[in-house]
Every structure is written in C-alpha cells, then in structure tokens.
Design an enzyme around this catalytic site. Sequence first.
Site, PDB file in Angstrom:
ATOM      1  N   CYS A 116       5.959  -5.164   5.944  1.00  0.00           N
ATOM      2  CA  CYS A 116       5.070  -6.159   6.558  1.00  0.00           C
ATOM      3  C   CYS A 116       4.501  -7.076   5.492  1.00  0.00           C
ATOM      4  O   CYS A 116       3.957  -6.619   4.487  1.00  0.00           O
ATOM      5  CB  CYS A 116       3.951  -5.490   7.341  1.00  0.00           C
ATOM      6  SG  CYS A 116       3.009  -6.688   8.308  1.00  0.00           S
ATOM      7  N   CYS A 120      -2.449  -6.290   5.079  1.00  0.00           N
ATOM      8  CA  CYS A 120      -3.791  -5.738   5.317  1.00  0.00           C
ATOM      9  C   CYS A 120      -4.027  -4.637   4.275  1.00  0.00           C
ATOM     10  O   CYS A 120      -3.129  -3.826   4.008  1.00  0.00           O
ATOM     11  CB  CYS A 120      -3.884  -5.162   6.722  1.00  0.00           C
ATOM     12  SG  CYS A 120      -3.430  -6.371   7.981  1.00  0.00           S
ATOM     13  N   GLY A 165       5.294  -3.150  10.691  1.00  0.00           N
ATOM     14  CA  GLY A 165       5.620  -4.554  10.864  1.00  0.00           C
ATOM     15  C   GLY A 165       4.738  -5.294  11.838  1.00  0.00           C
ATOM     16  O   GLY A 165       3.931  -4.702  12.566  1.00  0.00           O
ATOM     17  N   GLU A 166       4.895  -6.616  11.826  1.00  0.00           N
ATOM     18  CA  GLU A 166       4.111  -7.496  12.697  1.00  0.00           C
ATOM     19  C   GLU A 166       5.061  -8.060  13.760  1.00  0.00           C
ATOM     20  O   GLU A 166       5.860  -8.952  13.491  1.00  0.00           O
ATOM     21  CB  GLU A 166       3.492  -8.618  11.845  1.00  0.00           C
ATOM     22  CG  GLU A 166       2.841  -9.727  12.624  1.00  0.00           C
ATOM     23  CD  GLU A 166       1.909  -9.262  13.735  1.00  0.00           C
ATOM     24  OE1 GLU A 166       0.950  -8.527  13.471  1.00  0.00           O
ATOM     25  OE2 GLU A 166       2.164  -9.633  14.901  1.00  0.00           O
ATOM     26  N   ASN A 292      -7.197   6.232   8.648  1.00  0.00           N
ATOM     27  CA  ASN A 292      -6.336   7.336   8.242  1.00  0.00           C
ATOM     28  C   ASN A 292      -6.089   7.197   6.739  1.00  0.00           C
ATOM     29  O   ASN A 292      -5.500   6.205   6.318  1.00  0.00           O
ATOM     30  CB  ASN A 292      -5.032   7.247   9.042  1.00  0.00           C
ATOM     31  CG  ASN A 292      -4.324   8.580   9.137  1.00  0.00           C
ATOM     32  OD1 ASN A 292      -4.948   9.630   9.038  1.00  0.00           O
ATOM     33  ND2 ASN A 292      -3.029   8.532   9.300  1.00  0.00           N
ATOM     34  N   CYS A 337       1.495   3.948  10.821  1.00  0.00           N
ATOM     35  CA  CYS A 337       2.917   4.057  10.527  1.00  0.00           C
ATOM     36  C   CYS A 337       3.180   3.528   9.118  1.00  0.00           C
ATOM     37  O   CYS A 337       2.526   2.613   8.670  1.00  0.00           O
ATOM     38  CB  CYS A 337       3.709   3.234  11.529  1.00  0.00           C
ATOM     39  SG  CYS A 337       4.726   4.245  12.596  1.00  0.00           S
TER      40      CYS A 337
HETATM   41  N1  SAH Z   1       1.119  -5.278  12.720  1.00  0.00           N
HETATM   42  C1  SAH Z   1       0.548  -4.911  13.952  1.00  0.00           C
HETATM   43  C2  SAH Z   1       1.071  -3.595  14.497  1.00  0.00           C
HETATM   44  C3  SAH Z   1       1.267  -2.485  13.517  1.00  0.00           C
HETATM   45  S1  SAH Z   1      -0.209  -1.806  12.789  1.00  0.00           S
HETATM   46  C4  SAH Z   1      -0.974  -4.881  13.857  1.00  0.00           C
HETATM   47  O1  SAH Z   1      -1.498  -4.973  12.761  1.00  0.00           O
HETATM   48  O2  SAH Z   1      -1.604  -4.793  14.895  1.00  0.00           O
HETATM   49  C5  SAH Z   1      -0.847  -0.864  14.171  1.00  0.00           C
HETATM   50  C6  SAH Z   1      -2.303  -0.496  14.039  1.00  0.00           C
HETATM   51  O3  SAH Z   1      -2.496   0.431  12.970  1.00  0.00           O
HETATM   52  C7  SAH Z   1      -3.220  -1.676  13.754  1.00  0.00           C
HETATM   53  O4  SAH Z   1      -4.272  -1.713  14.683  1.00  0.00           O
HETATM   54  C8  SAH Z   1      -3.759  -1.363  12.368  1.00  0.00           C
HETATM   55  O5  SAH Z   1      -5.057  -1.906  12.229  1.00  0.00           O
HETATM   56  C9  SAH Z   1      -3.727   0.147  12.345  1.00  0.00           C
HETATM   57  N2  SAH Z   1      -3.734   0.759  11.008  1.00  0.00           N
HETATM   58  C10 SAH Z   1      -3.049   0.362   9.928  1.00  0.00           C
HETATM   59  N3  SAH Z   1      -3.319   1.158   8.869  1.00  0.00           N
HETATM   60  C11 SAH Z   1      -4.211   2.089   9.305  1.00  0.00           C
HETATM   61  C12 SAH Z   1      -4.863   3.195   8.683  1.00  0.00           C
HETATM   62  N4  SAH Z   1      -4.672   3.500   7.392  1.00  0.00           N
HETATM   63  N5  SAH Z   1      -5.703   3.944   9.437  1.00  0.00           N
HETATM   64  C13 SAH Z   1      -5.889   3.658  10.746  1.00  0.00           C
HETATM   65  N6  SAH Z   1      -5.293   2.637  11.389  1.00  0.00           N
HETATM   66  C14 SAH Z   1      -4.462   1.851  10.671  1.00  0.00           C
HETATM   67 FE1  SF4 Z   2      -1.497  -5.410   8.779  1.00  0.00          FE
HETATM   68 FE2  SF4 Z   2      -0.178  -4.442  10.934  1.00  0.00          FE
HETATM   69 FE3  SF4 Z   2       1.171  -5.424   8.825  1.00  0.00          FE
HETATM   70 FE4  SF4 Z   2      -0.122  -3.145   8.572  1.00  0.00          FE
HETATM   71  S1  SF4 Z   2       1.606  -3.525   9.909  1.00  0.00           S
HETATM   72  S2  SF4 Z   2      -0.126  -4.867   7.096  1.00  0.00           S
HETATM   73  S3  SF4 Z   2      -1.917  -3.491   9.886  1.00  0.00           S
HETATM   74  S4  SF4 Z   2      -0.206  -6.550  10.166  1.00  0.00           S
END
Ligand code: SAH
Ligand code: SF4
Length: 374
Positions: A116, A120, A165-166, A292, A337
Amino acid sequence: MTSSDRPNLYDLAPSQLQATLSGIVSPPFRARQIADWMHSRGAASFDAMSNLPRELRVQLASEFTLDFPQVVERTPPASDGSQKYLFVLRDGNRIESVYMPMRDRTSVCLSSQAGCAVGCTFCVTGFFGAGRNLTPSEMLGQFFTVQHDHEVPFEEMNVVFMGMGEPLLNLEHLVATLDILYMNIAPKRITVSTSGIIPGVEELAKLDRRPNLAVSVNAPDQKRREEIMPITKKYPLTELMDTLRRYPAERGREITIEYVLLAGYNDSVKDAVALARLIRGLNAKVNAIPFNEDANLPRWMERPSDEAIDAFADTLVREGAHVTVRRSKGREIAAACGQLRGKSERKRPQRSVDSAVRVEPAEIERDLMYGERR
Ligand code: SAH
Ligand code: SF4
C-alpha cells in the site's frame, strides 16, 4: 504457451468472458456452463468441469488458465475460529486474507493490492510500502479458496475489502471483481474499506450497484489525521466528510466509520466527543478498532486499556452515535492485515514480530456491541 502467457479467464468481466468463449466454444450453452463453473463454483481448473467434453477441457487449458494465488500458510484457528491465509502470487508477491466465522454469518477479508502506497503510520502494510494492484483473478482466488476450504454457503457470506492495500486505488479491477461476486453475494453483504480516496468514493457513488462503504477516519481532526494518515494532506478531512454527506444513502445501510484507537493519542473522552461531532448528520456507525501492536510499527503506539476503550465507546453512544467495538483478537488480526507477511519480510532489524500474529486464548475474546442499530 507457458501458464504466464495464457490469459486468466477470471480476469474477464462476465460479458467479456462470454464474448471470448463464443469464438471458440459451441454450442452456446457450453459457454454458459463454463461461466457457471467459474462464477458459481469457483472452479480452479478446466479439468474440474466434469460436464464438458474432455477435448474441450484440454483445448481451453491450452489457451487459458483459471489459476488462483497459492496458499503458503494458514494460521491455526484463533479462539473465535478466525484464520489468516498467506498467499503467493505468480510474480512472488505475498498477500493475506482472513476467514472470520461469526454467529450466523461468515466474513472473508480480502486484499486488493500487494502492498500500500498510502503509508498510514499505524499499519504494517503501509510500513512495507507500495505494491501492485491485484487482478480480479487474484481477488476472486482469495475469496474462492477460503470459501472452498470452509465450505461456506454463499448466502451465509460477507465479503470485506479490508485486507492489504487501498481498494479505491485499484478501482477498475475492484469493480470487475464486485460484478462477479454480485452473481452470488448481494451488494449489501460486501464492504469496501478506504482510507478516504475522495475521487474513488465519488466513483463508487455513481455505480448502479454499490457495496457498503467503510471509511478509516482514525482521528477527529485534520492535524492528527495528517500525522498518522499522510493522505489527509491530499484529501482533507472536511472535504472527505462532505463527500460522505453527498454519498447516496441506501435503505437499511450505514457508512462505517473505522477508528483505530491509539492509547493516549486519539482515545480520550474529548476525542470521542469530537468524533461524534464530525460525523453528526451522517447516516453512519463507528467501528472502534483497538490498535493491534506490531514490532514494525512506532513503539509509542499502544492499544488502549479496556477502561479507556469503554469510556470512548460510552461517550460516543451518549453523543448519539452508533458504535461497535472490536474486542476479539481473532477479529483484530483482520483489521491489521499485512502482519503475517511482515513476519517473513523484515524491512529493517526490529524486535521479534512473532507475538503480533500469536493466536490468543479464548478468555480474552469479547465482542461488545454498543447501541448498534439493527
Ligand atoms: N486501505 C483500506 C483498507 C485496508 S486497512 C483502509 O485503510 O481502510 C483496513 C483497516 O485496518 C483500516 O480501518 C485501518 O485503519 C485498520 N488498521 C490498519 N493497521 C491497523 C493496526 N495496526 N491496528 C488496528 N487496525 C489497523
Ligand atoms: Fe493505510 Fe489502509 Fe494502506 Fe494500511 S492498507 S497504509 S491503513 S490505506
């Protein structure tokens, strides 16, 4: 032809599939039989299509493939029965999916990209960086592999694009995948989660058949959201909220606002009030996800205490919001994930990450619901 030269029929939209097959398969009902083997049964080989003549199966196999990603690892079931899958793609990329049995339904969490680029700071997939878009066959392959493994009837399934992924940065392949999933699974049973890619949300809004929308908000204001979700500089929070307010409402459906709770950062009672204000007037429910932990992520990031999580959720409820809190570890691995892949692909020396995918004992499993509208 090697298998990598042959087109994968699962990459074709239903109409393209019929057009492709009509040139080589006759009579016409044969093309429909093939489509049925694929879209309703998830056949992973032409050989499995037992009602087709053998010569036709051999001919199809010489021109096309039906390959799915290969399973590399399945975690043992967690206390709630969830299981995580690690797949390898033909080019060696690794992706994850999660099987999550629930009381009367089963959810399958799919990856949409092999990494991705959104970056984030609390996300393991983001930590490992950009990866290519997955093809429809790679997304459908995750779905059918998990469905076959657990023999889940379609009518009991939910599909969530919340893996690696997004999805809205892979919109064309996502829409093609949805069109095939819709043949067996209603749009209201499918959820696409986004970090708030505004043009992608606007494209989804135009579709005739829309999946449920989940948006990772994760912070109640622009400043903090920019810190943990740098994409906020490009798509500011207020513009995102305006886009969601314009998103076509559908009967009986709410937008899910995902909010990862980070101890001492975005989990105070004041933050809950601010979040409730931010989403006021929106037909939405908050899904609060305790952070997490993972050794690849910044050390200051911690999961809040149960008391802080309760106080946050209670405040949202008092402010009139609908809230779900995820307390079950098995479920949380789905919301994070990338951690299973992270175990085998370390980007820089870190402390052990094994604990991040440890399957937790049953006593910590609690899945609380707060005032969720039914
Ligand atoms: N990219 C999309 C979908 C995948 S991430 C998105 O960001 O929505 C799916 C979810 O997992 C998102 O809500 C994200 O904020 C959350 N997430 C990512 N890393 C995390 C972590 N370490 N602990 C808890 N939630 C997490
Ligand atoms: Fe952000 Fe979702 Fe990509 Fe993780 S998978 S970096 S939460 S956009």
